[in-house]
Design a protein around this motif. Structure first.
Motif: not given
Length: 80
Positions: A12-14, A20-23, A37-38
């Protein structure tokens, strides 16, 4: 979140990083493990705009059926 995306939790993190989504926030739990957390709206928006399975994203031109070309050696492909 991984279940919502249809992927394994370990990836999920990769996946989110490639999109292009950052926590939005990070914290350490009682066992010393880091958790990111996103923003749920950002994840949903990225999921709806990603290409589907098998889609050739490297092909950027679209040809109509009338724009076909002949093979280099005549209509049957044989050399003259």
């Amino acid at each position: 979140m991984a279940a919502h995306l249809g992927i394994k939790p370990a990836s999920a993190r990769g996946t989110l990083s490639r999109w292009g989504i950052h926590p939005q926030e990070r914290h350490i739990d009682d066992h010393g493990r880091a958790h990111s957390l996103y923003n749920p709206a950002e994840v949903r928006a990225a999921k709806t705009t990603r290409p589907g399975r098998g889609r050739r994203t490297d092909l950027h031109t679209h040809h109509s059926p009338q724009e076909t070309t002949q093979p280099p050696h005549g209509p049957e492909g044989n050399t003259p």
